[in-house]
Design a protein around this motif. Structure first.
Motif, short mmCIF file in Angstrom:
data_model
loop_
_atom_site.label_atom_id
_atom_site.label_comp_id
_atom_site.label_asym_id
_atom_site.label_seq_id
_atom_site.Cartn_x
_atom_site.Cartn_y
_atom_site.Cartn_z
N CYS A 155 0.85 -1.20 0.00
CA CYS A 155 0.00 0.00 0.00
C CYS A 155 0.88 1.24 0.00
O CYS A 155 1.91 1.29 0.70
N LEU A 156 0.48 2.24 -0.75
CA LEU A 156 1.17 3.53 -0.80
C LEU A 156 0.34 4.56 -0.04
O LEU A 156 -0.87 4.71 -0.30
N VAL A 157 0.98 5.24 0.89
CA VAL A 157 0.35 6.34 1.62
C VAL A 157 1.16 7.60 1.34
O VAL A 157 2.34 7.67 1.70
N ALA A 158 0.55 8.57 0.70
CA ALA A 158 1.24 9.80 0.33
C ALA A 158 0.47 11.00 0.88
O ALA A 158 -0.74 11.13 0.63
N VAL A 159 1.15 11.85 1.62
CA VAL A 159 0.59 13.09 2.14
C VAL A 159 1.43 14.22 1.58
O VAL A 159 2.59 14.40 1.95
N THR A 160 0.84 14.98 0.66
CA THR A 160 1.60 16.01 -0.05
C THR A 160 0.88 17.34 0.01
O THR A 160 -0.34 17.40 0.21
N SER A 161 1.64 18.38 -0.19
CA SER A 161 1.09 19.74 -0.24
C SER A 161 1.00 20.17 -1.68
O SER A 161 1.97 20.05 -2.45
N ALA A 162 -0.18 20.67 -2.06
CA ALA A 162 -0.40 21.13 -3.42
C ALA A 162 -0.91 22.56 -3.40
O ALA A 162 -1.16 23.14 -2.35
N ALA A 163 -1.07 23.13 -4.58
CA ALA A 163 -1.52 24.52 -4.66
C ALA A 163 -2.93 24.69 -4.11
O ALA A 163 -3.29 25.75 -3.60
N ASP A 164 -3.75 23.64 -4.23
CA ASP A 164 -5.14 23.74 -3.78
C ASP A 164 -5.34 23.15 -2.39
O ASP A 164 -6.48 22.97 -1.96
N GLY A 165 -4.29 22.81 -1.67
CA GLY A 165 -4.44 22.31 -0.32
C GLY A 165 -3.56 21.11 -0.04
O GLY A 165 -2.50 20.93 -0.65
N ILE A 166 -4.03 20.26 0.87
CA ILE A 166 -3.31 19.05 1.25
C ILE A 166 -3.98 17.86 0.59
O ILE A 166 -5.20 17.74 0.60
N ARG A 167 -3.17 16.98 0.02
CA ARG A 167 -3.70 15.79 -0.62
C ARG A 167 -3.21 14.55 0.10
O ARG A 167 -2.03 14.45 0.46
N VAL A 168 -4.14 13.64 0.34
CA VAL A 168 -3.84 12.36 0.99
C VAL A 168 -4.26 11.25 0.04
O VAL A 168 -5.43 11.19 -0.37
N ARG A 169 -3.32 10.38 -0.28
CA ARG A 169 -3.60 9.28 -1.21
C ARG A 169 -3.23 7.97 -0.54
O ARG A 169 -2.12 7.81 -0.03
N ILE A 170 -4.19 7.04 -0.53
CA ILE A 170 -3.99 5.71 0.03
C ILE A 170 -4.39 4.72 -1.05
O ILE A 170 -5.57 4.59 -1.38
#
Length: 396
Positions: A325-340
């Motif tokens: 499983c990939l868990v990614a917490v990143t900062s983008a121009a439109d906010g915070i993105r969390v991908r699981i």
């Protein structure tokens, strides 16, 4: 932001209001008694004191005060003891000049207090009784054609002040009911928040414990060392779950929340994500954790991201383990993105159960994201299953 009460009204207590009534009664008694003595009517002094002195206790005993004031006022009008114009008012019609009478003034104040303190039905009866008493006394003291105008003016004065008092009482009741409803709503929202946190924490911990117990059962005889390791992981997970439950339930007894973020000051956040990855690894999920190193979140946002990852890994462990499983917490121009995103169960093996069946995991995650005005999408992918959340956070 809390508004400051105007003129200290919000800070005055009942005792302060009673003290102000005493001051008012003393001032009115002094003014009217002085006027009666100056105009040469000393016989009216006892009646003036009998009408205005009881007003000092109008908030304590509104109905007895009204009865006493009306009795003295009616008797003074009927006997003609208290002057109807204690101060020179010039060539003004008698009906208008009646507004300066001491009797209607005292009765009006008492009626207003009754209207703000008594239920509407009895208050109407007190209004009718007070108006009738003064009207009858005026008609007995003067000819009907002279007293009619004064009676009409007095009734208008009484009704106006009574209605004003009624409006004030209804507004007070409305504000009280509104405060009660607001308090109940706050309690319900807090219970829902705690229940949601308990669900996320307990579901995650129980999933790890169940998987480890199954592993320990299978390896107890053939590989006892690995079985003991699984039991140790069960113990560690159970203790961690107990600690978090004590922390969350402690919120019911103490004020440990961040006023700005709406989350406990010691709430888990980004720093606790490696612990979740370790728990998931113990349940058969190999986690690749990616978090922006410069990302900083407040307590509320950090707890939201933590719960999203916790619930996502719990679902992966329940439905697709063993897997990656990939868990990614990143900062983008439109906010915070969390991908699981997981890779699905091993080849030839289906998911343990449909992700949408039973439970409230995805719905709870979507609700959490919605509190921040974000969006969440979840669904199958060619490789497995993916959850993608976006939090439009400010000041990150």
């Amino acid at each position: 932001m809390n508004e400051r009460p105007l003129l200290l009204v919000g800070r005055l207590r009942r005792g302060h209001w009673v003290a102000l009534d005493v001051v008012m009664a003393v001032a009115l008694c002094s003014l009217l008694v002085g006027g009666a003595l100056v105009t040469g009517r000393p016989m009216s002094v006892p009646y003036l004191l009998g009408m205005y002195a009881p007003l000092a206790a109008r908030r304590l005993w509104p109905v007895p005060v009204l009865v006493a004031v009306c009795a003295v006022a009616a008797s003074s009008v009927a006997m003609g003891v208290v002057p109807t114009e204690p101060f020179p008012v010039g060539d003004i019609p008698d009906a208008i000049r009646s507004l300066a009478w001491p009797q209607p003034m005292a009765v009006t104040i008492a009626l207003y207090t009754v209207a703000t303190s008594v239920r509407r039905g009895p208050a109407v009866l007190y209004l009718l009784g007070a108006g009738t008493a003064l009207s009858v006394a005026a008609l007995l003291a003067r000819p009907a054609e002279e007293a009619a105008g004064a009676v009409v003016i007095c009734w208008l004065l009484f009704v106006t002040q009574w209605v004003t008092g009624l409006v004030v009482r209804e507004r007070r009741l409305f504000m009280t009911r509104l405060a009660v409803r607001t308090a109940r709503q706050a309690v319900l929202e807090e219970r829902l928040r705690i229940a949601r946190d308990l669900h996320d924490s307990v579901a995650h911990s129980m999933s790890v414990i169940t998987v480890q117990a199954t592993v320990a059962g299978h390896l107890a005889e053939e590989r006892p060392e690995e079985a003991r390791s699984a039991l140790a992981q069960i113990e560690q997970t159970g203790r961690a779950a107990q600690a978090e439950m004590r922390r969350m339930l402690g919120l019911l007894r103490h004020d440990e929340t961040d006023a700005d973020a709406g989350a406990p000051r010691d709430a888990p956040g980004l720093a606790a994500l490696p612990d979740l990855a370790a728990d998931a690894a113990a349940a058969g999920v190999e986690v690749a954790l990616e978090v922006d190193p410069g990302l900083r979140l407040d307590n509320g946002a950090g707890l939201t991201v933590y719960r999203l990852v916790q619930e996502g890994l719990t679902n992966v462990a329940k439905h697709a383990a063993p897997t990656r499983c990939l868990v990614a917490v990143t900062s983008a121009a439109d906010g915070i993105r969390v991908r699981i995103a997981d890779e699905g169960p091993p080849p030839g093996q289906r998911r343990a159960e449909p992700t949408s069946a039973g439970g409230h995991g995805i719905a709870g995650m979507r609700e959490r994201v919605g509190l921040y005005g974000g969006t969440l999408t979840a669904g199958p992918t060619p490789a497995g299953f993916e959850v993608l959340a976006r939090l439009p956070l400010e000041g990150r």
